[in-house]
Design an enzyme around this catalytic site. Structure first.
Site, PDB file in Angstrom:
ATOM      1  N   ASP A 193      -4.033  -1.045   6.167  1.00 51.35           N
ATOM      2  CA  ASP A 193      -4.405  -0.028   5.309  1.00 51.35           C
ATOM      3  C   ASP A 193      -3.376   0.310   4.176  1.00 51.35           C
ATOM      4  O   ASP A 193      -3.641   0.810   3.242  1.00 51.35           O
ATOM      5  CB  ASP A 193      -4.916   1.079   5.972  1.00 51.35           C
ATOM      6  CG  ASP A 193      -6.395   0.980   6.449  1.00 51.35           C
ATOM      7  OD1 ASP A 193      -6.705   0.373   7.557  1.00 51.35           O
ATOM      8  OD2 ASP A 193      -7.489   1.520   5.553  1.00 51.35           O
ATOM      9  N   ARG A 233      -9.564   9.879   1.364  1.00 52.55           N
ATOM     10  CA  ARG A 233      -9.060   9.211   2.592  1.00 52.55           C
ATOM     11  C   ARG A 233      -7.690   8.839   2.353  1.00 52.55           C
ATOM     12  O   ARG A 233      -7.160   8.162   1.286  1.00 52.55           O
ATOM     13  CB  ARG A 233      -9.730   7.933   3.015  1.00 52.55           C
ATOM     14  CG  ARG A 233     -11.277   8.284   3.397  1.00 52.55           C
ATOM     15  CD  ARG A 233     -11.884   6.913   3.941  1.00 52.55           C
ATOM     16  NE  ARG A 233     -11.473   7.015   5.413  1.00 52.55           N
ATOM     17  CZ  ARG A 233     -11.544   5.635   6.169  1.00 52.55           C
ATOM     18  NH1 ARG A 233     -12.341   4.592   5.837  1.00 52.55           N
ATOM     19  NH2 ARG A 233     -11.244   5.470   7.293  1.00 52.55           N
TER      20      ARG A 233
HETATM   21  O1  MRU Z   1     -11.421   3.250   8.905  1.00 55.43           O
HETATM   22  P1  MRU Z   1     -11.909   1.974   8.165  1.00 55.43           P
HETATM   23  O2  MRU Z   1     -13.227   0.971   8.514  1.00 55.43           O
HETATM   24  O3  MRU Z   1     -11.775   2.017   6.551  1.00 55.43           O
HETATM   25  O4  MRU Z   1     -10.542   0.947   8.400  1.00 55.43           O
HETATM   26  C1  MRU Z   1     -10.574  -0.330   7.961  1.00 55.43           C
HETATM   27  C2  MRU Z   1      -9.182  -1.148   8.497  1.00 55.43           C
HETATM   28  O5  MRU Z   1      -8.555  -0.498   9.092  1.00 55.43           O
HETATM   29  C3  MRU Z   1      -9.074  -2.473   7.948  1.00 55.43           C
HETATM   30  O6  MRU Z   1      -8.327  -3.319   8.794  1.00 55.43           O
HETATM   31  C4  MRU Z   1      -8.158  -2.430   6.795  1.00 55.43           C
HETATM   32  O7  MRU Z   1      -8.894  -1.513   5.841  1.00 55.43           O
HETATM   33  C5  MRU Z   1      -8.267  -3.581   5.980  1.00 55.43           C
HETATM   34  S1  MRU Z   1      -9.656  -4.033   5.362  1.00 55.43           S
HETATM   35  C6  MRU Z   1      -9.415  -5.559   4.572  1.00 55.43           C
END
Ligand code: MRU
Length: 356
Positions: A241, A95
């Protein structure tokens, strides 16, 4: 259910070099666990979003390298390092947006590199993965306290996606602030957006809040503007992220419109994230790679087609919120406000007792 101090542990290192993690794609209907000693299974789990959330992706990658180290038998140090680099590349490609992934892999590789021989490298990798995990939980608790101090008593928050224990290894960032605010009697309720297409809000955030007995109301993503305009929300709190050095924030798709709506309605927009989510090598948000996921996630809902066959769909998993819309970035080292280049760099220099 594996818990530490009565708290959910979404990933755990078991004795004998095995990992157990909760399969987040099956929640909330089914609480099932995946156990493996193969780092490739963890790479697949990240890709398929059985584990997700930026900090948890980093923790999982660190544990995965520790598993990869166990694979080689009596290999020499050079052979071990070459195997670890191959595993790290496979994990890094899973990812692209969450910077915690690359951050954790770099830390783990450096620890292995510094070890005198293969056996001590294997021990050091396992210890480093545990340290990263424990430090993330401690950082979350400090983020929670720092964030709760900004809120007024009786606050109702709005949050997006899932930023709780399931996303972080324990406690949470934005959801950690909700937890901490509840503990000190400041939190009234949390509005939870569904978070299409994969429904992390509807499936995961509600599940965590219900377990903790925190009042919540689930809304469709497009209800946020109406709630903000009607004065029902005192602060929007989200995770990240990746945060660029200038304070631009990459987070779950739909975060940017929330920030604009919050500004329009005079509501503070807070971003909660550990220092490991700040990418000082990326100067602005436009430089952050945005993961494009399968259109099938958009053309289906819980496996059922919602449009006619052949419909074209786009599925950017994240968006960029320019720092101009961010009221403050809440970290374990303190709260940063504009201008972010200076305030974020200042936080990096702060004493961080919990991060080893
Ligand atoms: O695609 P995901 O579910 O991994 O996305 C997660 C998010 O966007 C969260 O807001 C981010 O990773 C922060 S988690 C503390």
């Amino acid at each position: 259910m594996p818990r530490s101090e009565n708290r959910l542990l979404p990933i755990e290192w078991l004795s004998g070099g095995r990992i157990r993690l909760i399969d987040q794609t099956r929640l909330p209907q089914d609480e099932s666990y995946l156990e493996t000693s193969d780092y490739r299974d963890l790479a697949a789990a990240i890709r398929e979003m059985k584990v997700r959330g930026a900090p948890l992706i980093g923790i999982t990658a660190a544990y995965a390298l520790a598993l990869a180290a166990h694979e080689g038998g009596d290999a020499g140090k050079d052979e071990l390092m070459s195997r670890l680099r191959t595993a790290a590349e496979e994990l890094r490609a899973t990812r692209p947006t969450a910077v915690n992934l690359a951050w954790a892999l770099e830390r783990a590789l450096a620890v292995a590199e510094a070890a005198a021989d293969p056996d001590s490298a294997i021990d050091a990798l396992e210890a480093e993965a545990r340290r990263i995990h424990e430090a993330e939980i401690a950082a979350n608790q400090r983020i929670g306290a720092n964030g709760a101090s900004l809120l007024a008593t009786g606050s109702t928050l709005l949050t997006h996606c899932n930023t709780g224990s399931l996303a972080t290894g324990g406690y949470g960032t934005a959801l950690g602030i909700a937890r901490a605010a509840r503990e000190v009697g400041k939190l009234e309720r949390v509005y939870v957006t569904e978070t299409r297409p994969l429904l992390q809000g509807a499936r995961l955030t509600t599940w965590e809040l219900q377990r903790d007995g925190i009042p919540f109301t689930l809304v469709v993503d497009s209800a946020a503007g109406s709630l903000l305009r009607r004065g029902l929300v005192q602060a929007v709190v989200v995770g990240a992220d990746r945060i660029a050095a200038n304070g631009d924030v990459a987070n779950k798709i739909g975060t940017y419109p929330l920030a604009v709506l919050a500004r329009e309605n005079g509501v503070p927009f807070y971003v909660a994230a550990p220092i490991s989510t700040i990418d000082f090598n990326t100067s602005r948000g436009d430089e952050i790679p945005i993961e494009e996921r399968s259109p099938i996630e958009v053309t289906t809902l819980a496996g059922v087609e919602t449009t006619m066959g052949g419909a074209t769909a786009a599925n950017p998993a994240f968006d960029i919120t320019p720092s101009a819309y961010v009221t403050a970035i809440i970290t374990e080292n303190g709260v940063a406000r504009a201008p972010y280049e200076a305030s974020l760099a200042g936080l990096l220099r702060e004493e961080a007792p919990s991060r080893g």
